[in-house]
Design a protein around this motif. Structure first.
Motif, short mmCIF file in Angstrom:
data_model
loop_
_atom_site.label_atom_id
_atom_site.label_comp_id
_atom_site.label_asym_id
_atom_site.label_seq_id
_atom_site.Cartn_x
_atom_site.Cartn_y
_atom_site.Cartn_z
N UNK A 75 -5.91 6.00 10.17
CA UNK A 75 -4.63 5.83 9.48
C UNK A 75 -4.77 5.52 8.00
N UNK A 78 -4.80 8.29 5.45
CA UNK A 78 -3.66 9.21 5.36
C UNK A 78 -2.48 8.55 4.63
N UNK A 80 1.56 9.06 3.20
CA UNK A 80 2.75 9.81 3.61
C UNK A 80 3.87 9.60 2.59
N UNK A 97 7.96 -3.36 -6.27
CA UNK A 97 7.88 -3.90 -4.92
C UNK A 97 7.68 -2.77 -3.89
N UNK A 98 8.42 -1.67 -4.10
CA UNK A 98 8.29 -0.54 -3.18
C UNK A 98 6.88 0.03 -3.25
N UNK A 101 4.27 -1.78 -1.40
CA UNK A 101 4.24 -1.52 0.04
C UNK A 101 3.09 -0.57 0.40
N UNK A 102 2.69 0.25 -0.53
CA UNK A 102 1.58 1.16 -0.28
C UNK A 102 0.29 0.41 0.04
N UNK A 104 0.23 -2.42 1.82
CA UNK A 104 0.41 -3.24 3.03
C UNK A 104 -0.60 -2.88 4.13
N UNK A 105 -0.93 -1.60 4.22
CA UNK A 105 -1.86 -1.16 5.26
C UNK A 105 -3.23 -1.79 5.07
N UNK A 107 -3.67 -4.66 3.53
CA UNK A 107 -3.53 -6.11 3.64
C UNK A 107 -3.58 -6.59 5.08
N UNK A 108 -2.93 -5.85 5.95
CA UNK A 108 -2.88 -6.28 7.35
C UNK A 108 -1.81 -7.33 7.57
N UNK A 150 8.31 6.91 -4.84
CA UNK A 150 7.71 7.21 -3.54
C UNK A 150 6.29 7.75 -3.71
N UNK A 153 3.97 5.01 -4.57
CA UNK A 153 3.65 4.22 -3.38
C UNK A 153 2.54 4.91 -2.57
N UNK A 157 -1.58 3.79 -1.73
CA UNK A 157 -2.25 3.80 -0.43
C UNK A 157 -3.71 4.20 -0.57
#
Lengths: 253, 323
Positions: A75, A78, A80, A97-98, A101-102, A104-105, A107-108, A150, A153, A157
């Motif tokens: 994951x 990848x 999105x 902030x948005x 969020x990229x 967050x994956x 960070x856990x 977007x 973000x 990732x």
């Protein structure tokens, strides 16, 4: 072994919302650093295919391998970019902030984004030319700017493979240019990008390869080979329910 | 009315209502942003048959027994809603409408039966319709406070995750978050605060305490963290006002008073909220118009000055822009 190492290998993907499959038996393999356009008429299953690859909707059949392993193990590789209309832009949050969020994956669970994550997010906003809008409420951004948020973000990732659902839809020329530059940079960094695309006039200019879709795969390959009037006619003309006996008709534009 | 603060019992009840409002406001923020505002209403109304069945089975009036029954029924209702919207073409809002009314109807039928039975009048079940803060015992208040604090803590710990599933759940799933588990966690939290609030506010109106503070808070800020804290504060204030007024004045129900207090806060926010209130919008528009007029005027002057061959045209234009 080449197949096992491909950034994305999809085989026999079939998806149905109701009885009739929307996507049927689609197989293809993306090479590293390739920009791939997913082209087809409305209802051809372009977005559905992307969502099924990401496991957002269940597939009836089919296998997805990311660098040789199942998607669930990969994951983090990848990224999105969903369609812009998929979220509520009135949400109480700002551009930075948005983009954060990229991260967050990476960070856990439970861990909060800190200075490091925010700096990285800001850099991503800079890359899409949105640094000046970092603290702007997202609802106050134009459609093109929202699309760039977007994309930023997705950049945050830091993925090896990107799936983008119509990033060019309804954006102005400036944003379109910014997106194209970004895609080129991703490609130069050896990342693989799949883009659902609608504007047939820019396909040859933007993409290395094309996946021509109309429920099933019509063609997949280098743009010069797969983006031909003949194949386009099969993808788009078939949808209208008629088929010209002579397949040299100049259509699809 | 201030003298009731001297009464230790009333002081505890007030404290309990404040914590209850706090928990409701915080959890409600996410319900509202996920466009699940009606869900709290469904859970609350569905709690009534649960309370009645708990009483019929045991025959005792124990608040914690009632709350277990309420929570079980609320969970059953949310399961029904999910089943209906997933396995038919009925949309979620319609499914919620159906489930809410069916469960509430069953609840009313059961309650009427209980009240016509021999021990019915002592059951005090009718208090659960509109709530009565004064009926809370010390133990209830402790439980309430503990619940509210626990709920707030979970929201604090999972703040990032709740933000993600409220804004863009599909993206969250792509990141590897178990969004379904997070959604169920949030639903469980809503159930807990709603059921906890039933005794004080009643099944009919408790959901208003969940959503109204959040809606009011949205007028003051564009930041989720601020909005969450503010909604908690608004909820706490509403709960306090409801308890305070209804225990001070006889024959006033707690629930409706709390809801009216929350609604008053909402009205004030809609009018005066700095981010999107009516007044700030009006002022902003007026200011924009004034600036525009000024600029046009100075441009006009500049044009005339330029026509006369004066060199001051630019300075006039610049002055206009600064003004």
């Amino acid at each position: 072994m080449i197949g096992a190492a491909a950034p994305l290998a999809v085989s026999g993907m079939t998806v149905a919302y109701r009885k009739k499959p929307v996507v049927q038996g689609v197989s293809f393999e993306a090479k590293k650093g390739e920009l791939i356009g997913i082209i087809g008429p409305n209802g051809a299953g372009k977005s559905t295919l992307i969502k099924a690859i990401l496991g957002l909707i269940p597939a009836l059949e089919g296998e997805v391998r990311i660098y040789g392993k199942p998607y669930k193990q990969q994951r983090k590789l990848v990224g999105y970019v969903p369609q812009r209309e998929s979220v509520d832009w009135d949400f109480p949050t700002h551009a930075l902030d948005v983009v954060t969020m990229g991260r967050y994956g990476h960070l856990g669970l439970f861990r909060r984004p800190g200075r490091k994550e925010k700096e990285l997010a800001f850099e991503c906003l800079e890359k899409v030319g949105m640094a000046a809008f970092a603290n702007r409420q997202i609802g106050q951004l134009s459609g093109g700017q929202q699309q760039r948020v977007f994309l930023a973000r997705a950049l945050a990732q830091d993925a090896a493979l990107y799936l983008m659902d119509e990033p060019f839809a309804g954006v102005d020329a400036a944003t379109e240019k910014a997106i194209v530059l970004l895609l080129d940079e991703l490609k130069r960094q050896g990342r693989t990008v799949l883009v659902v695309h609608h504007d047939l006039t820019t396909v040859t200019e933007y993409f290395d390869s094309v996946l021509l879709l109309n429920g099933e795969k019509i063609a997949f390959g280098p743009t010069a080979a797969a983006f031909t009037p003949e194949l386009l006619h099969r993808a788009y003309g078939g949808k209208l329910g008629f088929r010209m006996p002579v397949p040299t008709a100049d259509s699809g534009e | 009315m201030l003298e009731m603060l001297n009464d230790p019992n009333l002081r505890w009840i007030l404290f309990g209502s404040i914590l209850l409002g706090l928990g409701n406001g915080i959890v409600g923020t996410f319900s509202y942003l996920r466009k699940m505002s009606l869900m709290g209403d469904v859970l609350a109304h569905a709690a009534l048959p649960g309370i009645c069945i708990a009483f019929m089975l045991t025959g005792v009036k124990e608040v914690w027994l009632f709350l277990i029954g309420a929570a079980a029924a609320a969970l059953a209702a949310s399961a029904c809603t999910n089943l209906i919207s997933r396995h038919s073409r009925i949309k979620q809002d319609a499914a919620m409408g159906i489930v809410l009314s069916v469960f509430f109807a069953i609840g009313i039928v059961l309650m009427t039966r209980i009240q016509h039975s021999e021990y019915g009048n002592q059951s005090g079940l009718d208090k659960f319709l509109f709530g009565q803060a004064a009926s809370m015992t010390m133990g209830d208040v402790y439980a309430l406070g503990g619940t509210a604090l626990a709920v707030s803590l979970v929201c604090g710990l999972l703040f990032k995750e709740f933000k993600l599933i409220s804004f863009d759940p599909a993206f969250g799933r792509g990141l590897g978050y178990r969004t379904a588990a997070l959604e169920y966690t949030l639903l469980a939290l809503v159930t807990v605060v709603v059921v906890a609030g039933i005794q004080a506010v009643g099944v009919v109106l408790v959901a208003a305490l969940l959503i109204t503070p959040a809606v009011a808070a949205r007028y003051w800020t564009d930041r989720l963290a601020t909005m969450t804290v503010l909604a908690g504060a608004f909820g706490a204030a509403s709960g306090a006002a409801g308890t305070w007024i209804s225990s001070g004045v006889s024959q006033l129900p707690t629930g409706p008073i709390s809801v009216l207090a929350a609604t008053a806060l909402f009205g004030l926010s809609a009018l005066l909220g700095v981010r999107r209130g009516l007044l700030s919008k009006l002022l902003l528009r007026r200011r924009a118009k004034r600036l525009w007029m000024l600029e046009r005027q100075s441009n006009g002057d500049a044009g005339i000055a330029a026509a006369k061959g004066g060199g001051s045209a630019r300075s006039i234009a610049e002055r206009g822009r600064i003004g």
